[in-house]
Write an enzyme that holds these catalytic residues in place. Structure first.
Site, PDB file in Angstrom:
ATOM      1  CG  LEU A   1      -4.111  -6.168   7.416  1.00  0.00           C
ATOM      2  CD1 LEU A   1      -5.672  -5.918   6.952  1.00  0.00           C
ATOM      3  CD2 LEU A   1      -3.372  -5.350   6.902  1.00  0.00           C
TER       4      LEU A   1
ATOM      5  NE  ARG B   1     -15.568   5.703  10.382  1.00  0.00           N
ATOM      6  CZ  ARG B   1     -16.832   5.530  10.824  1.00  0.00           C
ATOM      7  NH1 ARG B   1     -17.635   4.468  10.545  1.00  0.00           N
ATOM      8  NH2 ARG B   1     -17.516   6.655  11.397  1.00  0.00           N
TER       9      ARG B   1
ATOM     10  CB  CYS C   1      -1.119  -0.027   1.089  1.00  0.00           C
ATOM     11  SG  CYS C   1      -2.252  -1.090   0.958  1.00  0.00           S
TER      12      CYS C   1
END
Length: 393
Positions: free
Chosen positions: A270, A310, A167
């Site tokens: 993650l 988020r 990413c």
């Protein structure tokens, strides 16, 4: 007989100005996935409808994701033809996945690149370099070769592949493009990021909730940019200038974000500490980047932040006391596309300049002169890019 003026030759090769982004193109697969109905589809197609407790947990993850929709190559028809892809890690599926990637990654890249070239308005024969980025293509020659062929680029185009970065690589390719454009006078660099979830899609697991979170976040997309220094007056038009770049690895973050290619595809991890790790280090990155420009009010900048989730955006916003309007373009892209890995920040750049024009701003950066772009990813790695907007005329 006089010697060769190597110093003069070296200087002649260097551009005079900053590298500029001259065009941006984006592309997504046609299959739009509604986040509100995705849990039902996901548990049905993977044969896990009986696991109602885990399905309810996945529904809550999707509801809290702030994502409305994503685009995915993997349709119900494709998944039914490739049932091994729907398993968690029980059966090998890498061959099936790679067969999909070999076609879809270059196809999506070509679509985005053609849009960028059209906006640029110049012949593709003027492209001198190609930087191709993807987390999904291990073939030789790489997808960079295939895309160059699909686009009909000149055989002498200098190609660079950026693979398995994840990413943060949307910032990496801008850093590389800046160096190429500023050190090769007249260079025009085609930058492409093409990402698809076909390599990471898998069924749910009660013992690997990080994988379940990933299934709720990631989407497919490709971005393409034309980067070059010293735009030709009345011929080329910059939308942003790339002023300064940096990369850093967050201390004590090993294993926070990672992935491993196995017979079952690309599995990722993650950790829940990722938002806190990023927010604890983001201000140091800002000070390093902007102290040289004597800027310390972060609300005087426009913002492009990789939407890794988020919680990351919320923590960054709170840590730096940002006005909520600063992350509107970032949150918009996350809402409409999900996390498209390396391509995300370029979608946000595109959204920023378009919104600036629509809102009657004086510059491509929401009326502000300078901005910052952040990429976050495996390592835990942070890419920082300082940008300068251009006037909207």
């Amino acid at each position: 007989m006089g010697g060769v003026d190597f110093e003069g030759f070296r200087k002649l090769q260097r551009a005079d100005g900053f590298a500029s982004i001259l065009a941006i193109g984006t592309a997504n697969p046609p299959n739009a996935v509604d986040q509100s109905t995705y849990p039902d589809f996901y548990f049905r197609i993977t044969g896990n409808e009986h696991n109602t407790e885990l399905k309810d947990k996945f529904k809550r993850i999707c509801e809290r994701s702030a994502i409305k929709q994503r685009y995915m190559y993997l349709t119900e028809e494709i998944l039914k033809k490739n049932p091994d892809v729907c398993a968690f890690v029980e059966v090998p599926s890498l061959d099936a996945r790679q067969a999909m990637l070999a076609m879809e990654v270059p196809r999506l890249a070509k679509e985005a690149a053609e849009k960028a070239i059209q906006e640029w308005g110049q012949s593709k024969s003027g492209i001198t370099h190609l930087i191709f980025c993807s987390t999904t293509t291990p073939d030789l020659p790489g997808a960079d070769f295939e895309v160059a062929k699909l686009l009909g680029l000149h055989p002498s185009v200098k190609r660079v592949g950026v693979f398995q970065h994840g990413c943060f690589a949307g910032g990496t390719v801008l850093r590389m493009a800046k160096d190429l454009a500023e050190n090769n006078r007249g260079a025009r660099v085609l930058v492409i990021c093409s990402e698809t979830t076909a390599v990471t899609f898998r069924g749910p697991s009660e013992t690997h909730l990080d994988s379940l979170v990933g299934q709720a976040l990631f989407g497919d997309g490709a971005s393409a940019l034309i980067v070059g220094a010293d735009p030709i007056p009345q011929v080329e038009k910059a939308c942003f200038e790339i002023v300064w770049t940096a990369q850093t690895v967050v201390p004590n973050s090993e294993g926070a974000i990672g992935g491993k290619v196995r017979e079952v595809g690309l599995t990722f991890q993650l950790k829940g500490a990722v938002p806190d790790l990023i927010s604890a280090n983001i201000e140091n990155c800002m000070v390093e980047a902007f102290s040289q420009f004597k800027i310390s009010d972060w609300n005087k900048l426009f913002w492009v932040v990789h939407p890794g989730g988020r919680a990351i955006l919320d923590r960054v916003e709170a840590k730096l006391n940002l006005d909520p309007t600063k992350l509107i373009p970032t949150r918009h892209v996350m809402s409409e596309y999900g996390n498209m890995s390396s391509a995300c920040v370029h979608f946000i750049l595109d959204q920023t300049r378009k919104a600036s024009l629509q809102n009657g701003c004086s510059t491509t950066g929401e009326g502000l002169e300078m901005g910052v772009l952040f990429g976050f990813g495996p390592g835990l790695t942070i890419e920082t890019v300082v940008l300068k907007s251009v006037p909207i005329q």
